[in-house]
Design an enzyme around this catalytic site. Sequence first.
Site, PDB file in Angstrom:
ATOM      1  N   HIS A   5       0.828  -1.196   0.000  1.00  0.00           N
ATOM      2  CA  HIS A   5       0.000   0.000   0.000  1.00  0.00           C
ATOM      3  C   HIS A   5       0.871   1.258   0.000  1.00  0.00           C
ATOM      4  CE1 HIS A   5      -3.134   2.648   2.223  1.00  0.00           C
ATOM      5  NE2 HIS A   5      -3.324   2.718   0.934  1.00  0.00           N
ATOM      6  N   GLU A  13       1.908   2.080  -3.516  1.00  0.00           N
ATOM      7  CA  GLU A  13       0.839   2.677  -4.314  1.00  0.00           C
ATOM      8  C   GLU A  13       0.864   4.195  -4.188  1.00  0.00           C
ATOM      9  OE1 GLU A  13      -3.818   3.557  -3.948  1.00  0.00           O
ATOM     10  OE2 GLU A  13      -3.262   1.523  -3.329  1.00  0.00           O
ATOM     11  N   HIS A  14       1.131   4.684  -2.986  1.00  0.00           N
ATOM     12  CA  HIS A  14       1.211   6.131  -2.760  1.00  0.00           C
ATOM     13  C   HIS A  14       2.510   6.712  -3.316  1.00  0.00           C
ATOM     14  CE1 HIS A  14      -2.122   6.972   0.238  1.00  0.00           C
ATOM     15  NE2 HIS A  14      -2.204   5.673   0.072  1.00  0.00           N
ATOM     16  N   GLU A  60      -5.583   8.076   6.000  1.00  0.00           N
ATOM     17  CA  GLU A  60      -6.457   7.197   5.217  1.00  0.00           C
ATOM     18  C   GLU A  60      -6.983   6.047   6.079  1.00  0.00           C
ATOM     19  OE1 GLU A  60      -6.325   4.474   1.125  1.00  0.00           O
ATOM     20  OE2 GLU A  60      -4.510   5.485   1.850  1.00  0.00           O
TER      21      GLU A  60
END
Length: 439
Positions: free
Chosen positions: A71, A74-75, A151
């Site tokens: 994850h 992804e950022h 998030e």
Amino acid sequence: MPHMLPLVHSGAIGSDLAIEQDHGAMVRRTVLPGGVRVFTETIPGMRSATLGAWVGVGSRDENPEHAGSTHFLEHLLFKGTARRSALDIAEAFDRVGGESNALTGKEFTCYYARVIDRDLPMAIDVVLDMVTSARLDQADFDMERGVILEELAMAEDDPGDVIHERFAQAVLGGHALGRPIGGTPEIIEAVSRDAVEAHYREHYTPAGLIVTAAGGVDHDAVCAMVTDAVARGGWDLAAASSPVGRRDRFAPVEATATPETRIVKHELEQAHVLLGTRGFSATDDRRAVLSVYNAILGGGMSSRLFQEIREKRGLTYSVYSFGSPSTETGLFGVYAACAPGKADEVTRLLGHELERMAEGVTPGELERAQGQIAGSIVLRLEDSYSRMSRLGKAELVYGDLWSIAEMLDEVKAVTVDQVQALAADIAARERVSVRVGPA
């Protein structure tokens, strides 16, 4: 009628598969030097084009040292490369009215862009620059850690996210598929930039890269642009390499659901309840039967759950059933949100409808569900993003690509007896109940 396109990982470099699909669409697949796979669907008359860069690694693939890395990447891939800043990446798509984004799943990661067909060369250049040449600076890493924590906090405030995460954990236990995709605050706080970079170097390779494109695209041109973009990113395409293989769909999943109720206390106006069990894998032979079963049980306004719990009793606004497949296993559940004082009654009714399905369905219900699914299949594949996504999942998960006509025929062939047999199987499985809301 168009035939299923079989996909193999052992094809020689430069090998090409091609087959005509519905209404003149053409699907082609080529293995480039280094093992990069390019998979396109050319759709006559479509002016949009969607590109996806897929890596078959998700949250389930993280080792303890790399937890949270998928994850995080992804950022970070949007934060810049040697050739582009984060602002350059954003402006490239804003300038042409396009869009770009990414998604991290439990079994794959995809970076995608949707543009007008004439802007596809730009999209390929930018997205593959991100994938091959991510900067991964410490300053960007430190800043994005805070963004990811926000998030996760937002997800923790969403009872729908909370209940589905807790359900997966309850059913799959300690299996990697039971872990939250985004990680936890503790994991994100602990992971280091070096660990994330090591994860990136290990999994982001030519043999692990799949590029899919659909819409107004030309396959040969896409192959040439992908080859140039990957080489420009510094990846070695000289070494002969076969593509990374698919996951073993027969790998054992030892975690077993046990009857229990998990209660997560949240100060909410409603109680959210989810009752479910182990489901079916993405390649299970009964996937068409499951889709019909799901439509009858809780897939729309005419479904049993909607009619019984909302229309007849007025106990809920939102109620549905769902299946969530993965390579070796899956989840199946029924969900509703209701007044806290009605949670026990709604949970009982959800279980009752699961059991009543095993008593049989009517020919009328079967026909209605088949029509609903057929319509949703066709409508879902009316845009280039959906077509692009279908190609990626065919390559990563299924190992074959069915034409729309074949998918419709498969659904039409489902019988009442098949639905009842599957319903009996689900009703007999151990269930987990999860509740989120006031104490």
